[in-house]
Design an enzyme around this catalytic site. Structure first.
Site, PDB file in Angstrom:
ATOM      1  CD1 TRP A 295      55.378  41.693 -36.528  1.00 43.75           C
ATOM      2  CD2 TRP A 295      55.355  40.615 -38.344  1.00 43.75           C
ATOM      3  NE1 TRP A 295      54.001  41.812 -36.901  1.00 43.75           N
ATOM      4  CE2 TRP A 295      53.887  41.141 -38.004  1.00 43.75           C
ATOM      5  CE3 TRP A 295      55.431  39.666 -39.264  1.00 43.75           C
ATOM      6  CZ2 TRP A 295      52.792  40.814 -38.948  1.00 43.75           C
ATOM      7  CZ3 TRP A 295      54.327  39.570 -40.360  1.00 43.75           C
ATOM      8  CH2 TRP A 295      53.126  40.196 -39.962  1.00 43.75           C
TER       9      TRP A 295
ATOM     10  CG  HIS B 205      52.632  39.882 -33.637  1.00 40.05           C
ATOM     11  ND1 HIS B 205      51.970  39.634 -34.786  1.00 40.05           N
ATOM     12  CD2 HIS B 205      52.998  38.473 -33.240  1.00 40.05           C
ATOM     13  CE1 HIS B 205      52.404  38.356 -35.220  1.00 40.05           C
ATOM     14  NE2 HIS B 205      53.030  38.084 -34.326  1.00 40.05           N
TER      15      HIS B 205
ATOM     16  NE  ARG C 130      56.270  44.122 -34.040  1.00 39.07           N
ATOM     17  CZ  ARG C 130      55.326  44.928 -34.900  1.00 39.07           C
ATOM     18  NH1 ARG C 130      55.601  45.905 -35.683  1.00 39.07           N
ATOM     19  NH2 ARG C 130      54.183  44.306 -34.585  1.00 39.07           N
TER      20      ARG C 130
ATOM     21  CD  GLN D 162      50.903  44.559 -31.303  1.00 39.00           C
ATOM     22  OE1 GLN D 162      50.383  43.361 -31.218  1.00 39.00           O
ATOM     23  NE2 GLN D 162      51.173  44.739 -32.547  1.00 39.00           N
TER      24      GLN D 162
ATOM     25  CB  VAL E 282      43.463  38.816 -41.131  1.00 39.11           C
ATOM     26  CG1 VAL E 282      43.543  38.657 -39.534  1.00 39.11           C
ATOM     27  CG2 VAL E 282      44.551  40.014 -41.576  1.00 39.11           C
TER      28      VAL E 282
ATOM     29  CB  ALA F 129      42.082  38.779 -35.340  1.00 35.61           C
TER      30      ALA F 129
END
Lengths: 801, 357
Positions: B167, B188, B214, B228, B271, B325
């Protein structure tokens, strides 16, 4: 990371088509970005043998080379400019029609029969660059003596390389062996571990060198060994080739092995010239204040505090895990080597690399955090290979400073596995899968005690183990279920609702929504009248150097878009944007106040036999605002106001419930220039959505039904003559006060011929209506007379004759 | 109809015309009829309830038994042929409408208002949020200028974590002086996961559309500024299988009921297990084409089970609650659906592009 298939096959059998193998790797998390086929396009390129080399009659630097390549017509004569071509060499001979890279212009070209300085060349002797193997183009590629003449080069040198796009949690796959282990786990096949055994013919290692870790928080383990009486020199061809495929140049046999093992295991190593290490004593410590070190690349570096160095008792000799020091570098005269394989702290390593601007193959791996268990295995592997390529003897045993043993165990319960994945995996399958990944698994009651292998730093919690099981069995095997259970209680989102209604309303009213970058220049914001009470936030690294600020107004973006479209769009230009003004008030995050700006420029409508193509102006902008307010079911007012962006006398504040919520107007000349707009007028509006939301407040309830009268209405027109300064709104307000007037429309405004100077004529259509009865002509006349009387008294209006 | 009306019809049958006479008169009148209005009158006169022909038919019962059949047959035959002649004449008149004096040029453009429209990003966000809305997901939004803590730390990406390389970040200068602040442009929409869970207790079912940034070079498929759509579902008993099912349902709603989905392993620090979802190519149905670069699959989004550290960071007990997610690029979805080949069009504000949607 590049994983050549020829190298992978050393550890694991690959029998399926490569695209299938690549697919399975990708599905299991090791994404194969592309498969580079080396040699597939070469065509007629074969192993040739140089029979004769003769001078070119017309060129000093060219030679005529006779190549036997097994062709039916005997040897071929080719013209060659390479300095290193010699009789007796095996070389890569390209026949006519071969596809080779153009070493100067790039790209593949087909080899044609050609005359070079008057001599026909029947093919070519190739460099590595022409074959696309490396960038080497100094001379031709010389093949080993045992290469069989006439063999297609594809069979001899061709390969396929998986170009991997790895995720940062898998440094093990930054080694070819790690990728092979993935393939073995996925395919359920065995891995052939590299040989790490070697004869320990030298003296005991602790008689040759010592090591000490002063800062164990930054170095979890330091292993080393000593090799003596080595013969430094060039590396064998297989080693050079493997490194070349990784983009790593060959340096010397000893250094090449350290790099090779890094590309094999993912563990970076370093070789010191033992005789340059004072007392043969290694200390791993933080740098001293002001300490400097000249690294292998010849750069003298200032070491920041907390930089981890490898030192001897007198001086630092290497930047731990980043680059060795020049003072202990392996040279041609080196005979004794101290070989290091250590586990440095990933975060610290990354900080050092960033501060010094030194991203190396080593830091790429260390920064991800390697397991201490890996260092010893890699050390032994490298020792074995150095003995193979450089001779000498290895010491007995290894030096191993390992203050705190790493023995990670993860417990995964059956319940957890089911809870996370929603599927039950049979015990046999779980155990087999995990063992296939090199994990030790013990079943204890309803749990699995899992010991991840030394090459995997990413297995720390039960969820990690869940992923390992499900990814190897396959995500496809997990069923698809729909969400059951509770649905959250609804939460109102008034701001968003309002914003989306305004968006829809403007689009319905014929405006096109745009979205702009939210960065802006200081000068543009000043020019369009950005709020002066907020100083804009500035980006440290703006994308456009002239727009480093987070915009405090979105006006400039929208105005510029209108101006730009005026040069490319033939029809009407009516744009709007909804976006945040970033208003920083000295602490916390900036307020992101949602603003709506609309802009009109040029014809009101597209050309058509029925359309109005007059230039849009103030009233177009105002009309859009009125439409929005009407769609929202609220009443707005417009009052004369000043705004730096808009021309005086052509600017109104938008009010709702007495509060200002925005502005509408025609842009000033200065604004037009600032946004590069060459068509006037540029009419615009701005609505502050948070102000609008507040002004609406509770009145945002659903519209209340108004009963309508059943009695007919009568229409009367008033032709009024008033001073030019009297506003239509004022006249309207007077008429509206009469209780019989139900609807008032200004149907004409005129000044000019027939109207006295300083006056204007207004035609107002009034609908009279009562809730209780049908009005008589007399009643209407009475009401009209009353209205006219007040209009005359208050506004000096008279009926036009 | 009352019986009285019927009997009055019978009264007019005093001097009935013959079937042949009716035929001559009717056809003569039809020949000269010049408009549909006249035709309507003709129909009433010759085929209507009070017409001579109707009278003939009504009076049949009063004829001698021998005549009844013949008269009846010829009257009915006439009725059929008159109806046919009427239809023909009507057709003839309509076909010749263009020659009518007050005819309009129907090819002239109609009166209409100037067309406006929503940005394709806005349209796509609406469709995406609607698709998830139908599955009980609400919509939330959050700040574009964000704290480093929410953008990274709360998502299990501490400072100096190598994953931060994924990122590239725009940092804000410190407003008070020199150097970098701890504010950034969010890379994000995921920081909203933490913000939402900090504020609310489970169950959580929410999607978050929003602008992201970004710091990277732009080209036809990379833009430093984009949108997003984030999603988050957390409660007791939410599983990876639920995630697959939910995202499958989403894919069907957006890309068509016959879509197939494929999940492969991917890594995001917030995640575990992590996944990437692809759909089978809707252009070639998975056969392989230019859109899917010959693979038959199109990557749509990243997803995964919320990492226990993320849950712990917001005070949820990961032994009690689980969740999933996901996050997808809005422009990417729009580009796929509309066949847009350059992401830079989205922020260019160009009517030649925007007016197409």
């Amino acid at each position: 990371m590049k994983a050549p298939v020829s190298w992978l096959k050393e550890y694991v059998d690959i029998n399926e088509p490569l695209h299938e193998v690549a697919h399975r790797l990708t599905m299991a998390g090791t994404e194969v970005g592309s498969i580079d086929q080396i040699g597939a396009e070469w065509g007629p390129v074969v192993v040739g043998h140089v029979q004769a080399v003769n001078p070119h009659p017309d060129a000093d630097r060219l030679r005529l080379v006779t190549v036997e390549y097994g062709g039916e017509d005997g040897p071929a004569e080719v013209v060659c400019g390479a300095p290193n071509v010699a009789v007796g060499q095996n070389i890569a001979y390209a026949g006519i029609g071969a596809m080779l890279n153009d070493p100067y212009r790039g790209g593949a070209t087909k080899l044609k029969r050609s005359k070079i300085r008057g001599v026909v060349s029947n093919g070519m002797v190739c460099s590595e660059k022409e074959l696309g193997i490396s960038d080497e183009h100094e001379g031709i590629l010389v093949l080993p003596d045992d290469a069989s003449v006439g063999t297609p080069l594809m069979d001899y040198l061709g390969d396929a390389i998986f170009d991997l796009e790895l995720t940062p949690n898998r440094p093990d796959c930054l080694g070819v062996l790690g990728v092979a282990r993935e393939l073995a786990a996925i395919g359920g096949t065995a891995i052939r571990e590299p040989d790490i055994s070697y004869p320990e013919d030298g003296p005991p290692v602790d008689s040759l060198a010592t090591i000490r870790i002063d800062d164990p928080d930054l170095c979890a383990r330091y292993t080393a060994t000593v090799l003596q009486n080595l013969t430094l020199g060039p590396s064998p061809e297989w080693l050079v080739k493997r490194l070349a495929a990784q983009g790593q140049a060959s340096i010397s046999n000893v250094v090449d092995v350290t790099n090779y093992v890094m590309f094999e295991y993912g563990q970076p190593l370093h070789a010191f010239d033992l005789d340059a290490v004072e007392n043969h004593a290694i200390v791993v410590r933080r740098s001293y204040a002001g300490e400097q070190l000249t690294t292998l690349d010849g750069v003298q570096r200032e070491l920041a505090p907390d930089t981890l160095v490898i030192a001897d008792p007198e001086k630092s000799i290497g930047l731990a895990g980043v680059m060795g020091g020049a003072n202990s570098e392996i040279s041609d005269s080196t005979v004794n080597v101290l070989l290091e394989s250590a586990t440095f702290n990933g975060t610290n390593n990354r900080i050092t690399a960033r501060k010094l601007g030194m991203k190396t193959e080593a830091t790429l791996r260390f920064e991800k955090g390697l397991r201490p268990g890996l260092s010893e295995v890699a050390l032994r592997r490298a020792t074995k290979l150095i003995l193979e390529v450089a001779g000498g003897t290895a010491a007995q045993g290894i030096l191993d400073a390992y203050p705190e043993k790493d023995d990670a165990v993860v417990t995964l319960t059956d319940e957890k596995l089911l809870k996370v994945m929603g599927v039950e995996y049979p015990e046999m399958q779980v155990i087999a899968t995990l063992e296939g990944l090199g994990m030790e698994v013990e079943r204890v009651g309803s749990s699995y005690e899992v010991r991840p292998p030394y090459w995997r730093p990413d297995i720390a919690i039960p969820e990690d183990v869940c992923e390992e099981i499900s990814r190897i069995v396959g995500y496809d095997e997990v069923p698809m279920t729909t969400l059951s259970g509770r649905v959250p209680t609804w939460e109102p989102s008034l701001e968003r609702d309002l914003r989306e209604k305004v968006r829809a309303s403007l689009a319905n009213h014929g405006l096109q929504e745009i979205i702009s970058y939210p960065t802006e220049s200081d000068s543009a914001m000043t020019a369009v009248g950005a709020p002066t009470e907020y100083s804009p936030l500035r980006l440290e690294n703006p994308m456009a150097q002239d727009q480093p600020y987070m915009r405090t107004t979105i006006r400039a973006s929208v105005f510029r878009a209108a101006a730009r479209n005026a040069r490319t769009w033939r029809g009407a230009i009516a744009l709007f944007e909804v976006g945040a003004a970033y208003l920083y008030s000295g602490e916390g995050l900036p307020e992101e106040r949602q603003m709506v700006v609309g802009a009109f420029n040029g014809p009101r409508d597209n050309d058509s036999w029925v359309s109005d193509t007059g230039a849009s102006d103030f009233y177009d902008a105002k009309g859009a605002v009125e439409a929005v307010l009407e769609d929202l079911g609220i009443e707005g007012g417009f009052e004369v106001t000043d705004d730096p962006a808009f021309a005086p006398g052509r600017c109104a504040a938008i009010t709702v419930n007495g509060k200002s919520v925005g502005v509408v107007g025609e842009a000033t000349r200065a604004v037009l220039e600032a946004v590069d707009c060459d068509r006037t007028p540029l009419a615009a509006f701005e609505i502050d959505l948070s102000a609008l939301g507040e002004a609406i407040g509770e009145s945002n309830a659903p519209r209340a039904y108004q009963p309508f009268t059943r009695y007919p209405s009568s229409v009367r027109d008033l032709a009024l003559l008033v001073d030019t300064g009297v506003s239509a709104g004022a006249i309207r307000d007077v008429i509206a006060k009469n209780r019989l007037s139900q609807q008032i429309d200004v149907v004409d405004v005129y000044s000019g011929k027939g109207v006295p100077v300083g006056k204007k004529s207004l035609a107002v259509r009034v609908h009279y209506q009562s809730d209780t009865k049908t009005l008589t002509a007399k009643e209407i006349e009475k009401a009209e007379a009353a209205i006219l009387k007040i209009l005359g008294q208050e506004l000096g209006a008279e009926l036009r004759s | 109809m009352s019986s009285g009306t019927e009997s009055s019809g019978a009264d007019t049958a005093n001097s009935p015309l013959s079937v042949e006479e009716i035929k001559v008169a009717a056809l003569a009148a039809l020949t000269v009829a010049g408009s549909e209005a006249v035709l309507d009158e003709w129909r009433v006169s010759y085929l209507g309830r009070k017409s001579d022909l109707t009278n003939v038919l009504r009076s049949i019962s009063s004829l001698p038994a021998d005549d009844r059949k013949a008269v009846g047959a010829s009257a009915n035959l006439l009725r059929a042929s008159l109806e046919e002649a009427l239809a023909e004449k009507t057709q003839e008149l309509r076909g010749a409408a263009g020659s009518v004096a007050d005819a309009l040029d129907v090819t002239l453009p109609g009166r209409r208002r100037r067309r406006g429209g929503l940005h394709p990003t806005t349209q796509t966000i609406r469709e995406l949020t609607d698709a998830f809305g139908a599955m009980g997901f609400q919509v939330a939004e959050g700040p574009e200028v964000e704290w480093e803590r929410y953008n990274f730390d709360a998502l299990n990406i501490p400072a100096e974590h190598p994953a931060r390389d994924s990122w590239d970040t725009f940092w804000l200068e410190s407003p008070d002086g020199e150097g970098r602040s701890d504010m950034l442009l969010r890379t994000h929409t995921s920081p909203m996961q933490a913000r939402i869970m900090e504020k609310a207790d489970p169950p959580i079912r929410v999607v978050i559309p929003g602008r992201c940034f970004r710091y990277e070079a732009t080209d036809a498929t990379h833009e430093w500024h984009f949108f997003q759509l984030e999603g988050l579902a957390v409660d007791k008993g939410i599983t990876f299988a639920d995630m697959k099912g939910t995202l499958f349902e989403f894919a069907r709603r957006i890309f068509g009921p016959d879509r197939k989905v494929r999940f492969r392993v991917d890594f995001f620090p917030f995640v575990e297990p992590g996944a990437e979802m692809a759909i089978d190519c809707f252009k070639c149905n998975g056969q392989g084409c230019s859109l899917c670069k010959g693979t038959g699959w199109i990557e749509i989004m990243g997803a995964g089970m919320v990492h226990p550290s993320v849950l712990r960071n917001v005070g949820y007990d990961p032994e009690v609650y689980t969740g999933f997610a996901f996050g997808m690029g809005v422009e990417r979805i729009a580009m796929l659906r509309h066949g847009i080949d350059d992401v830079r069009q989205f922020a260019a504000g160009d009517l030649r592009f925007l007016s197409q949607f």
